[in-house]
Design a protein around this motif. Structure first.
Motif, short mmCIF file in Angstrom:
data_model
loop_
_atom_site.label_atom_id
_atom_site.label_comp_id
_atom_site.label_asym_id
_atom_site.label_seq_id
_atom_site.Cartn_x
_atom_site.Cartn_y
_atom_site.Cartn_z
N GLU A 43 0.82 -1.22 0.00
CA GLU A 43 0.00 0.00 0.00
C GLU A 43 0.84 1.26 0.00
O GLU A 43 0.62 2.17 0.79
CB GLU A 43 -0.95 -0.03 1.19
CG GLU A 43 -0.29 0.10 2.59
CD GLU A 43 0.16 -1.20 3.22
OE1 GLU A 43 0.47 -2.17 2.51
OE2 GLU A 43 0.22 -1.24 4.47
N HIS B 183 -7.78 -4.72 -1.40
CA HIS B 183 -7.04 -4.69 -0.14
C HIS B 183 -6.12 -3.46 -0.08
O HIS B 183 -6.13 -2.71 0.89
CB HIS B 183 -6.23 -5.99 0.01
CG HIS B 183 -5.43 -6.08 1.26
ND1 HIS B 183 -5.79 -6.87 2.34
CD2 HIS B 183 -4.28 -5.47 1.63
CE1 HIS B 183 -4.89 -6.75 3.29
NE2 HIS B 183 -3.96 -5.90 2.90
N HIS C 1 -6.26 0.20 2.23
CA HIS C 1 -5.15 0.69 3.07
C HIS C 1 -4.99 2.21 2.99
O HIS C 1 -4.41 2.81 3.90
CB HIS C 1 -3.83 0.09 2.61
CG HIS C 1 -3.44 -1.19 3.30
ND1 HIS C 1 -3.37 -1.31 4.67
CD2 HIS C 1 -3.06 -2.39 2.81
CE1 HIS C 1 -2.96 -2.54 4.98
NE2 HIS C 1 -2.77 -3.22 3.86
N TYR D 207 -4.33 -10.38 9.80
CA TYR D 207 -5.12 -10.22 8.57
C TYR D 207 -6.54 -10.73 8.80
O TYR D 207 -7.35 -10.04 9.40
CB TYR D 207 -4.42 -10.93 7.40
CG TYR D 207 -3.28 -10.12 6.83
CD1 TYR D 207 -2.08 -9.98 7.51
CD2 TYR D 207 -3.39 -9.49 5.60
CE1 TYR D 207 -1.03 -9.24 6.99
CE2 TYR D 207 -2.34 -8.75 5.07
CZ TYR D 207 -1.17 -8.63 5.77
OH TYR D 207 -0.14 -7.89 5.26
ZN ZN Z 1 -2.31 -5.19 3.74
#
Ligand code: ZN
Ligand code: TRP
Length: 546
Positions: free
Chosen positions: A370, A396, A400, A471
């Motif tokens: 990210e 994903h 971020h 996660y």
């Molecule tokens: Zn990540």
């Protein structure tokens, strides 16, 4: 590694045997297949069974994430910190007792319990002006970085994190300073002592050799050389290997990058492209990141890139980079950015940074990161026609930007504030596009967490920073929170978290407090049960009324 490829995301999991980064994706995909899902979803077969009950998680620990293969030059770690078999792991890394934040007194660090030597006491960097020359044909980075820093106390000496650069000179406000290069610190003695609150410009001239390897967190780290260029991966502590800096997420700064590459190549960094100027040594590319960021979010790429600009929702500038030969193949992903931002901003609040984009590098597959205002991916993962992986990675890393980039962790142990939230965003997106219902993901992840969870989501060890409990196991915590306080409070909490803390670095405790405030009820017990516990409840809470 693990992580890398999907790594990043996926990573989730992460163990590091370096396989191809598809493990986590495969697992999630199997949830998709099992879930009673929208029949229009291409990759979904007719429901065979209910996910959680009849299809227990694989018996292999989910260290798994889609995992990336190691970038070139990466040496596989000796031990697998994410391995859930206690026999195989360093006790300090897996025993939660040992990961409780202990206060580590390190004169040259800022007291991060997991990385005591990172950061530098007494200084607050406001701006980095990074001037780097790099020719992929030879193996040297020639650079000078100007740090505009504000001393937080009077000091005769201060340090910067530096574990690779060969420093040739240091000046402080133009005057030569004495310096000493230690193992991981550059110790500087200015001619005139630093005075509190009086900003100074520190210029460090240096050379470095690309030596991307593997960090203690088992991820690729440092400056990597590719066939025609380079990329950097800095999370958690790779920046110091090529940039003398205050390499800790608690210190955010704005950045100017001036990168000179041979004519014909493109140099890329975070933020906006300001100028490209030909000179005797090649072309100088100047990029500027105007929203404060930590060193671990730096993007620095060189190669045969084309810069593609556009406009996103509400006029948001989009700046992406793709290798010239991939221009056409990457167009669908460039086109997908709008819809994803549009989806997330309804839940997380307005896109928080000054621009967004994607960068598709020629790194080994399995990488996703990210990097501030422009996520970094490996082209390989997007040339395979695997919609599932593509959607998972893109969503994903975009999530971020709200969680990790706009608001960053104050210490590395607060990493769930990044990864659990980005994973939850990914779950939301996968449901939105009818690939996997969120409940199925959550149920499966809860079962897996119960079977394999070893450390609490809030207190990972170094080897668990990018592991399951951070996660998917942490996304479970967020799902439980959502059920407990209801959708309205949950999403106003997430958007307030970002809006109130934009540009800052925060502790887990700050989130816990804001949650209670927004929900209007004391959530201490909830967080003790779900976030700080090694063993969580076996079932999700009943949904809040209303
Ligand atoms: Zn990540
Ligand atoms: N933050 C990355 C993600 O999105 C994971 C990650 C951490 C990573 N360190 C890395 C990826 C180093 C590549 C290289 O989940």
């Amino acid at each position: 590694m693990s992580l890398v490829v999907f790594g990043a995301v996926a990573l989730a999991s992460c163990s590091n045997d370096g396989g191809v980064a598809t493990e986590r994706a495969d697992r999630i995909q199997s949830v998709a297949e099992d879930a009673t899902t929208d029949p229009t979803a291409e990759e979904t077969d007719p429901p065979a069974s209910q996910p959680a009950e009849t299809d227990p998680p694989e018996t292999v620990p989910p260290t798994s994430g889609p995992r990336p293969t190691l970038p070139p030059g990466t040496v596989p770690p000796q031990t697998d910190p994410d391995d859930t078999d206690p026999e195989d792991t360093e006790p300090e890394e897996t025993d939660p007792e040992d990961t409780e934040p202990e206060v580590v007194e390190s004169p040259d660090g800022v007291g991060d319990p997991l990385f005591p030597e990172l950061g530098n006491p007494g200084i607050d960097v406001e701006h980095y002006d990074i001037r780097v020359r790099y020719d992929p044909a030879d193996d040297e980075i020639t650079g000078a970085v100007t740090l505009t820093l504000v001393p937080t106390e009077a000091r005769e000496q201060f340090t910067l994190d530096s574990s690779g650069p060969e420093v040739s000179s240091v000046t402080v406000d133009g005057d030569e300073a004495e310096f000493e290069q230690e193992d991981v610190e550059l110790r500087i003695t200015p001619a005139t002592p630093l005075e509190p609150d009086k900003a100074v410009d520190v210029v460090v001239a240096y050379t470095a050799t690309p030596d991307g390897g593997t960090s203690i967190a088992s991820l690729p780290s440092g400056w990597f050389h590719t066939d025609e260029g380079s990329y950097v991966l800095n999370e958690p502590d790779g920046a110091r290997t090529w940039l003398p800096s205050n390499d800790h997420p608690s210190d955010k700064a704005t950045y100017t990058f001036r990168i000179t590459v041979p004519t014909g190549l493109t140099a890329v960094a975070n933020g906006a492209l300001i100028s490209t100027t030909p000179g005797p040594e090649g072309d100088e590319w100047v990029w500027e990141e105007s929203v404060p960021m930590p060193t671990y979010l730096i993007q620095l790429l060189t190669g045969d890139y084309e810069v593609v600009t556009g406009e996103g929702p509400d006029g948001l500038p989009l700046v992406s980079v793709v290798l010239r030969e991939d221009r056409e193949a990457m167009q669908p992903f460039l086109d997908s950015i709008d819809d994803q931002i549009d989806f997330f901003d309804d839940f997380f609040g307005p896109y928080p940074l000054a621009q967004y984009g994607i960068a598709m590098t020629d790194s080994t597959g399995g990488l996703a990161m990210e990097t501030m205002s422009r996520s970094l991916f490996s082209r390989e993962d997007f040339l395979r026609d695997d919609t599932f992986i593509e959607e998972l990675l893109l969503s994903h890393e975009l999530a971020h930007m709200w969680f990790g980039d706009a608001v960053s962790p104050a210490e590395w142990q607060d990493i769930w504030l990044n990864e659990s939230f980005a994973t939850y965003g990914e779950w939301m997106w996968m449901e939105h596009i009818d690939l996997v219902p969120l409940e199925a993901q959550a149920d499966d992840a809860l079962q897996t967490k119960l079977l394999f969870g070893e450390s609490a989501t809030a207190t990972p060890g170094v080897g668990e920073l990018f592991g399951y409990n951070v996660y998917d196991g942490g996304a479970v915590v967020l799902h439980a929170l959502r059920l407990t306080i209801g959708d309205e409070a949950f999403f106003s909490l997430l958007s307030r978290w970002v809006a109130d803390n934009l540009g800052e670095s925060r502790f887990t405790e700050d989130f816990v407090q804001l949650a209670s405030e927004v929900a209007g009820t004391d959530l201490t017990d909830f967080f003790d049960e779900w976030l700080f516990a090694e063993v969580v409840p076996e079932q999700f809470p009943e949904p809040a009324a209303g």
